[in-house]
Design a protein around this motif. Sequence first.
Motif, mmCIF file in Angstrom:
data_model
loop_
_atom_site.group_PDB
_atom_site.id
_atom_site.type_symbol
_atom_site.label_atom_id
_atom_site.label_comp_id
_atom_site.label_asym_id
_atom_site.label_seq_id
_atom_site.Cartn_x
_atom_site.Cartn_y
_atom_site.Cartn_z
ATOM 1 N N TYR A 165 0.839 -1.194 0.000
ATOM 2 C CA TYR A 165 0.000 0.000 0.000
ATOM 3 C C TYR A 165 0.875 1.245 0.000
ATOM 4 C CZ TYR A 165 -3.582 -3.262 1.732
ATOM 5 O OH TYR A 165 -4.453 -4.317 1.891
ATOM 6 N N TYR B 277 0.342 5.345 1.064
ATOM 7 C CA TYR B 277 -0.503 6.340 1.708
ATOM 8 C C TYR B 277 0.224 7.685 1.655
ATOM 9 C CZ TYR B 277 -3.210 2.525 3.859
ATOM 10 O OH TYR B 277 -4.008 1.422 4.073
ATOM 11 N N PHE C 44 -5.164 6.868 1.858
ATOM 12 C CA PHE C 44 -4.874 5.805 0.905
ATOM 13 C C PHE C 44 -4.643 6.358 -0.499
ATOM 14 C CE2 PHE C 44 -5.125 1.768 -1.170
ATOM 15 C CZ PHE C 44 -5.944 1.926 -2.274
ATOM 16 N N TYR D 290 -3.163 0.344 -3.918
ATOM 17 C CA TYR D 290 -2.944 -0.983 -3.346
ATOM 18 C C TYR D 290 -2.520 -1.938 -4.452
ATOM 19 C CZ TYR D 290 -4.731 -5.711 -2.164
ATOM 20 O OH TYR D 290 -4.890 -7.066 -1.984
ATOM 21 N N ASP E 281 -6.226 -1.599 -6.678
ATOM 22 C CA ASP E 281 -7.085 -0.464 -6.320
ATOM 23 C C ASP E 281 -6.237 0.794 -6.358
ATOM 24 O OD1 ASP E 281 -8.795 1.432 -5.259
ATOM 25 O OD2 ASP E 281 -9.234 0.327 -3.406
ATOM 26 N N SER F 142 -7.793 3.875 -6.564
ATOM 27 C CA SER F 142 -8.830 4.893 -6.426
ATOM 28 C C SER F 142 -8.395 6.099 -5.614
ATOM 29 C CB SER F 142 -10.082 4.279 -5.792
ATOM 30 O OG SER F 142 -9.783 3.801 -4.493
ATOM 31 N N ARG G 210 -4.221 -11.232 2.937
ATOM 32 C CA ARG G 210 -5.423 -10.489 3.283
ATOM 33 C C ARG G 210 -5.710 -10.593 4.777
ATOM 34 N NH1 ARG G 210 -7.991 -9.593 -1.479
ATOM 35 N NH2 ARG G 210 -10.084 -9.376 -0.674
ATOM 36 N N ALA H 203 -0.649 -4.952 8.684
ATOM 37 C CA ALA H 203 0.139 -4.147 7.753
ATOM 38 C C ALA H 203 1.306 -3.526 8.499
ATOM 39 C CB ALA H 203 -0.729 -3.055 7.132
ATOM 40 N N TYR I 3 -3.087 2.940 15.894
ATOM 41 C CA TYR I 3 -1.687 2.994 15.515
ATOM 42 C C TYR I 3 -1.004 4.116 16.282
ATOM 43 C CZ TYR I 3 -1.994 -0.174 11.487
ATOM 44 O OH TYR I 3 -2.141 -1.282 10.686
ATOM 45 N N GLU J 21 -8.879 -3.685 1.263
ATOM 46 C CA GLU J 21 -8.566 -3.693 2.701
ATOM 47 C C GLU J 21 -7.686 -2.523 3.082
ATOM 48 O OE1 GLU J 21 -9.268 -8.446 3.316
ATOM 49 O OE2 GLU J 21 -7.249 -7.684 3.611
#
Lengths: 113, 115
Positions: free
Chosen positions: A33, A35, A45, A48, A56, A58, A98, A102, B37, B101
């Motif tokens: 990912y 960010y 975000f 991904y 993804d 988006s 999944r 993370a 976090y 996710e």
Amino acid sequence: GAGVSQTPSNKVTEKGKYVELRCDPISGHTALYWYRQSLGQGPEFLIYFQGTGAADDSGLPNDRFFAVRPEGSVSTLKIQRTERGDSAVYLCASSRDREAEAFFGQGTRLTVV
Amino acid sequence: AQTVTQSQPEMSVQEAETVTLSCTYDTSESNYYLFWYKQPPSRQMILVIRQEAYKQQNATENRFSVNFQKAAKSFSLKISDSQLGDTAMYFCAFMKPGGSEKLVFGKGTKLTVNP
């Protein structure tokens, strides 16, 4: 390495220039990912990857932003024609699969002057 | 779209005391995950605790525990016996399983532990 590695740690660039930010995920992690964390905000975000493909994208703000992960490991976030508003900390995270935890890198602080 | 709200921009606590950080969220999903976090000045986000929405029991990790109120969409973090090393930004985050996710973060709470 033991953790997610991001390089460079800091990057200062002039408005209009092109930059590349690199992320080395934890070995064997298939999910990756990106960010973006602006000053005083939580991370947002961007994109991904599951393996080599962007599953993804988006969150990418516009077509100046692009990311690749050609061999399913290292990823590069590319920003064209940088603007002052792109200044932020760019964080990378990877996970084993999944719903797994993370793990984040220490980010790249990008400053566009 | 999911949103996460942290209403306390800054908090402070004396060493060895207990502090609670607030988080509310908005979602129409019934199954999801919630996280806290920690982000020290090194910028690296470190997972403190995780809660699965289908589990009624509140998660605990040593000095850290949560109060998960699903109906109220509230997810607060309690830090007991605060230590100087707990000084950091704390972010609440939401994740819907399936799909990308991705994590949806709040704006964070800056916690300072005073000696």
